[in-house]
Write an enzyme that holds these catalytic residues in place. Structure first.
Site, PDB file in Angstrom:
ATOM      1  CG  HIS A  25     -56.181  -6.116 -16.010  1.00  0.00           C
ATOM      2  ND1 HIS A  25     -55.340  -6.949 -15.306  1.00  0.00           N
ATOM      3  CD2 HIS A  25     -55.510  -5.795 -17.146  1.00  0.00           C
ATOM      4  CE1 HIS A  25     -54.224  -7.132 -15.981  1.00  0.00           C
ATOM      5  NE2 HIS A  25     -54.292  -6.443 -17.100  1.00  0.00           N
ATOM      6  CB  CYS A  26     -56.742  -5.338  -9.956  1.00  0.00           C
ATOM      7  SG  CYS A  26     -58.339  -6.117  -9.635  1.00  0.00           S
ATOM      8  CB  ALA A  27     -54.701  -9.766  -9.007  1.00  0.00           C
TER       9      ALA A  27
END
Length: 462
Positions: A25-27
């Site tokens: 996952h990213c932000a």
């Protein structure tokens, strides 16, 4: 929001844990590499509690949860799907490797650059923001530039740009499969105090030393990008090949020693100067287009940047922007990207007022606000692309805003910040620079907002 329940339902709608190759996952987004995307129930996923949108791009199926939520969903999701395990034999393939396997060569190259530069963006943003705030304080006489605290903060603000080769060396070595600390050493060699620091200097000329029939300029690589990338890539090749032939008993002594010595000589004799010429050539070519195409360049780049975001390769532009900062001292590309970003926010805001479904309104308003702060994925994938016309309206708004900021020569002194926060890194280049930037944003937002209202959106009632 029940994160455990969402994770369990999500696993089922993705076709079961057997259909998931890897996840990260990213932000704002959960990023998944799937065996068969035809097994995914995309519409049902978009109706899950907390989901703001879902889409497939760059070899990944991505689900938008938003800042603060995605990491809380990922933890139970990783447990549910078996992505977290202590058994090394049961762990799935590296997410980056799984993604790259599904990409074409050009997309893999862009992904590699993205992986190198995204981790160092916080350092550049912090330095650029502080530099911008100091510039505002100096321009408006809010502080005495000769004071001790101002001078100290000034050192803080320039540090990341001066040691940029070390930051890139660490990140690039990780990406190329080498030792990141050797990458840091190579970066440190390239900015050694015995070398003339060209960052911020214009008239200074370096001394030369004569080695192996080569005249080598004692010129540092502070702020440079391409020379460091090329050098660290070669360093990793040398290191990996040495490890194949050096016995394990002496590997710790021989491999780092030979790697640093050989890479150092190669850097100063060939790769460094070649990389500097290449980087300067790219900057000069872009500047030529910028100076001669005028507002037309801003019109095209501002209008098409959102399409580039769809591919996920926009992070690779940071390498070009860092080169511009080193070569000409200003980043004129970032304001164009910023116009595209805030235009998507303007279109998303219009969707909020037009929408009748509570779910759409719930997503549109925070997503639009996020775009005004420079994070566009939630509004692009969760709102505007879903209804298409708002996305088109935002492309037009971004094009007109981009044309304006190019026409008025708006620039920034860093990269990584767009939208409203970019005001801070536009301020050091003058008050008029900030005023023109704000006018450009107003044009982009207003045009995209009005066009979205005119185009209307057609919701599918459920």
């Amino acid at each position: 929001m029940d994160y455990q329940k969402t994770a369990k339902e999500l696993t089922t709608l993705l076709g079961g844990k057997e259909n998931i190759i890897s996840a990260t996952h990213c932000a704002t987004r959960l990023r998944l590499v799937m065996k068969d995307e035809d097994l995914i129930d995309k519409e049902a996923i978009e109706e899950l509690d907390g989901v703001k949108g879902a889409f497939s791009s760059s070899g990944q199926f991505q689900i938008i949860f938003g800042t603060g939520s995605v990491n809380k969903v990922y933890e139970p999701f990783a447990r549910e799907t078996g992505l977290e395990t202590d058994d090394e034999n049961q762990k799935p393939v590296s997410h980056d490797e799984a993604v790259k396997q599904k990409m074409n060569p050009l997309a893999r190259f862009a992904k590699t650059l993205s992986n190198i530069f995204v981790p160092i963006i916080p350092a550049i943003v912090a330095s650029g923001l502080l530099m911008g705030l100091l510039g505002m304080m100096k321009a408006f006489n809010w502080a005495d530039p000769s004071s001790a605290i101002f001078q100290m903060l000034d050192m803080f603000s320039s540090a990341a740009f001066i040691i940029l080769p070390i930051l890139i060396g660490v990140s690039a070595a990780k990406e190329f499969g080498g030792n990141p600390y050797l990458g840091a050493v190579i970066g440190g060699i390239m900015i050694h105090p015995n070398l003339l620091n060209p960052w911020g200097l214009t008239e200074a000329k370096p001394e030369y030393m004569h080695l192996f029939n080569f005249d080598i300029a004692l010129l540092g690589y502070q702020g440079t990008v391409i020379p460091v990338l090329l050098t660290v890539y070669i360093m990793c090749l040398i290191e990996k090949n040495l490890r194949k032939v050096v016995p394990n008993s002496i590997d710790l002594l021989v491999t780092p020693f030979v790697t640093v010595i050989v890479t150092g000589f190669v850097t100063f004799i060939a790769v460094g100067p070649l990389g500097r010429i290449l980087g300067t050539g790219i900057s000069n070519a872009l500047t030529y287009v910028y100076d001669h195409a005028g507002f037309l360049a801003g019109l095209i780049f501002g209008g098409t940047y959102s399409l580039i975001v769809l591919t996920g390769v926009h992070h690779s532009f940071h390498a070009i922007e860092a080169g511009l900062l080193n070569d000409i001292g200003r980043n004129y590309l970032l304001p164009i990207w910023a116009m595209s970003n805030v235009a998507q926010g303007g279109a998303g805001l219009a969707v909020f007022f037009l929408a009748k479904r509570a779910k759409t309104k719930e997503i549109a308003l925070p997503a639009a606000f996020s775009a005004f702060l420079g994070i566009t994925e939630p509004v692009i994938f969760g709102v505007n692309l879903r209804y298409r016309k708002p996305f088109i309206a935002a492309m037009i708004g971004g094009a007109l805003g981009g044309a304006f900021v190019v026409f008025t020569k708006v620039a920034a002194n860093a990269y990584g910040l767009t939208g409203i926060p970019m005001i801070a890194i536009a301020a050091p280049l003058g008050l008029q620079n900030v005023v023109n930037y704000v006018i450009g944003m107003l044009i982009a937002v207003a045009v995209s907002f009005i066009l979205t209202i005119i185009f209307k959106v057609k919701e599918v009632e459920k």
